[in-house]
Design a protein around this motif. Structure first.
Motif, PDB file in Angstrom:
ATOM      1  N   PHE A 130      35.649  48.183  36.462  1.00  0.00           N
ATOM      2  CA  PHE A 130      36.324  47.497  37.557  1.00  0.00           C
ATOM      3  C   PHE A 130      36.751  48.596  38.502  1.00  0.00           C
ATOM      4  O   PHE A 130      37.620  49.410  38.174  1.00  0.00           O
ATOM      5  CB  PHE A 130      37.521  46.690  37.049  1.00  0.00           C
ATOM      6  CG  PHE A 130      38.031  45.748  38.091  1.00  0.00           C
ATOM      7  CD1 PHE A 130      37.432  44.513  38.273  1.00  0.00           C
ATOM      8  CD2 PHE A 130      39.088  46.104  38.906  1.00  0.00           C
ATOM      9  CE1 PHE A 130      37.884  43.635  39.251  1.00  0.00           C
ATOM     10  CE2 PHE A 130      39.550  45.239  39.878  1.00  0.00           C
ATOM     11  CZ  PHE A 130      38.948  44.005  40.052  1.00  0.00           C
ATOM     12  N   SER A 131      36.113  48.669  39.676  1.00  0.00           N
ATOM     13  CA  SER A 131      36.259  49.827  40.557  1.00  0.00           C
ATOM     14  C   SER A 131      36.548  49.427  41.991  1.00  0.00           C
ATOM     15  O   SER A 131      36.112  48.362  42.443  1.00  0.00           O
ATOM     16  CB  SER A 131      34.966  50.655  40.537  1.00  0.00           C
ATOM     17  OG  SER A 131      34.658  51.068  39.226  1.00  0.00           O
ATOM     18  N   ARG A 186      30.572  48.618  31.728  1.00  0.00           N
ATOM     19  CA  ARG A 186      31.323  47.763  32.666  1.00  0.00           C
ATOM     20  C   ARG A 186      32.508  48.520  33.243  1.00  0.00           C
ATOM     21  O   ARG A 186      33.271  49.150  32.513  1.00  0.00           O
ATOM     22  CB  ARG A 186      31.805  46.528  31.930  1.00  0.00           C
ATOM     23  CG  ARG A 186      32.507  45.534  32.798  1.00  0.00           C
ATOM     24  CD  ARG A 186      32.806  44.275  31.984  1.00  0.00           C
ATOM     25  NE  ARG A 186      33.721  43.443  32.725  1.00  0.00           N
ATOM     26  CZ  ARG A 186      34.957  43.179  32.356  1.00  0.00           C
ATOM     27  NH1 ARG A 186      35.427  43.661  31.238  1.00  0.00           N
ATOM     28  NH2 ARG A 186      35.725  42.413  33.090  1.00  0.00           N
ATOM     29  N   GLY A 245      39.132  45.697  44.445  1.00  0.00           N
ATOM     30  CA  GLY A 245      38.181  46.133  43.427  1.00  0.00           C
ATOM     31  C   GLY A 245      37.154  45.066  43.115  1.00  0.00           C
ATOM     32  O   GLY A 245      37.239  43.927  43.596  1.00  0.00           O
ATOM     33  N   ASN A 246      36.189  45.437  42.316  1.00  0.00           N
ATOM     34  CA  ASN A 246      35.127  44.522  41.928  1.00  0.00           C
ATOM     35  C   ASN A 246      34.576  44.967  40.582  1.00  0.00           C
ATOM     36  O   ASN A 246      34.824  46.074  40.124  1.00  0.00           O
ATOM     37  CB  ASN A 246      34.016  44.496  42.983  1.00  0.00           C
ATOM     38  CG  ASN A 246      33.248  43.184  42.984  1.00  0.00           C
ATOM     39  OD1 ASN A 246      33.185  42.485  41.978  1.00  0.00           O
ATOM     40  ND2 ASN A 246      32.665  42.850  44.121  1.00  0.00           N
ATOM     41  N   GLU A 247      33.795  44.098  39.966  1.00  0.00           N
ATOM     42  CA  GLU A 247      33.195  44.378  38.667  1.00  0.00           C
ATOM     43  C   GLU A 247      31.787  44.943  38.861  1.00  0.00           C
ATOM     44  O   GLU A 247      30.995  44.396  39.633  1.00  0.00           O
ATOM     45  CB  GLU A 247      33.139  43.087  37.853  1.00  0.00           C
ATOM     46  CG  GLU A 247      32.648  43.271  36.453  1.00  0.00           C
ATOM     47  CD  GLU A 247      32.691  41.966  35.677  1.00  0.00           C
ATOM     48  OE1 GLU A 247      32.917  42.037  34.471  1.00  0.00           O
ATOM     49  OE2 GLU A 247      32.488  40.884  36.281  1.00  0.00           O
TER      50      GLU A 247
END
Length: 121
Positions: A16-17, A14, A29-31
């Motif tokens: 968060f980028s 996982r 950002g998103n997961e």
């Protein structure tokens, strides 16, 4: 004559980028979940020796480095992971990279979008 192929994989790493086509995605950002699987000939004289296999901690470190910078497309991240694996491990016979973006922001009720690449020698 039969051959044995070994697989080493990391599933559901996982991150968060700041990856996304829209500037807001890169800002907020998103997961993401990343799966990487590598296969290679099993020619292991001692299965208790780390140098006789591929260290999945090294696989994870490549994923961390690739998922950190801003990007527009998941395709570029998947390609970067694949290329780094090819550069690092000459014996790989197959590589599979899949990146899943949670809740892509395009107005629909979609849980994930997925991009994947597969390399076969």
């Amino acid at each position: 004559m039969a051959t044995i192929t070994q697989e080493v994989a990391i599933k559901d790493a996982r991150f968060f980028s700041p990856i996304g086509f829209y500037p807001e995605e890169q800002l907020l950002g998103n997961e993401f979940y990343v799966d990487v699987s590598v296969s290679f000939p099993f020619a292991n004289p001692n299965a208790e020796r780390l140098e006789n296999t591929i260290n999945y901690e090294e696989l994870y470190q490549i994923m961390v480095e690739v998922m950190a910078p801003k990007r527009e497309l998941l395709e570029s991240a998947a390609e970067d992971i694949l290329n780094r694996l090819l550069e690092r491990y000459a014996t790989l016979a197959q590589i599979s990279v899949h990146i899943r973006k949670q809740n892509p922001p395009f107005g629909g009720d979609v849980s994930q979008s997925v991009v994947g690449l597969t390399y076969q020698r």
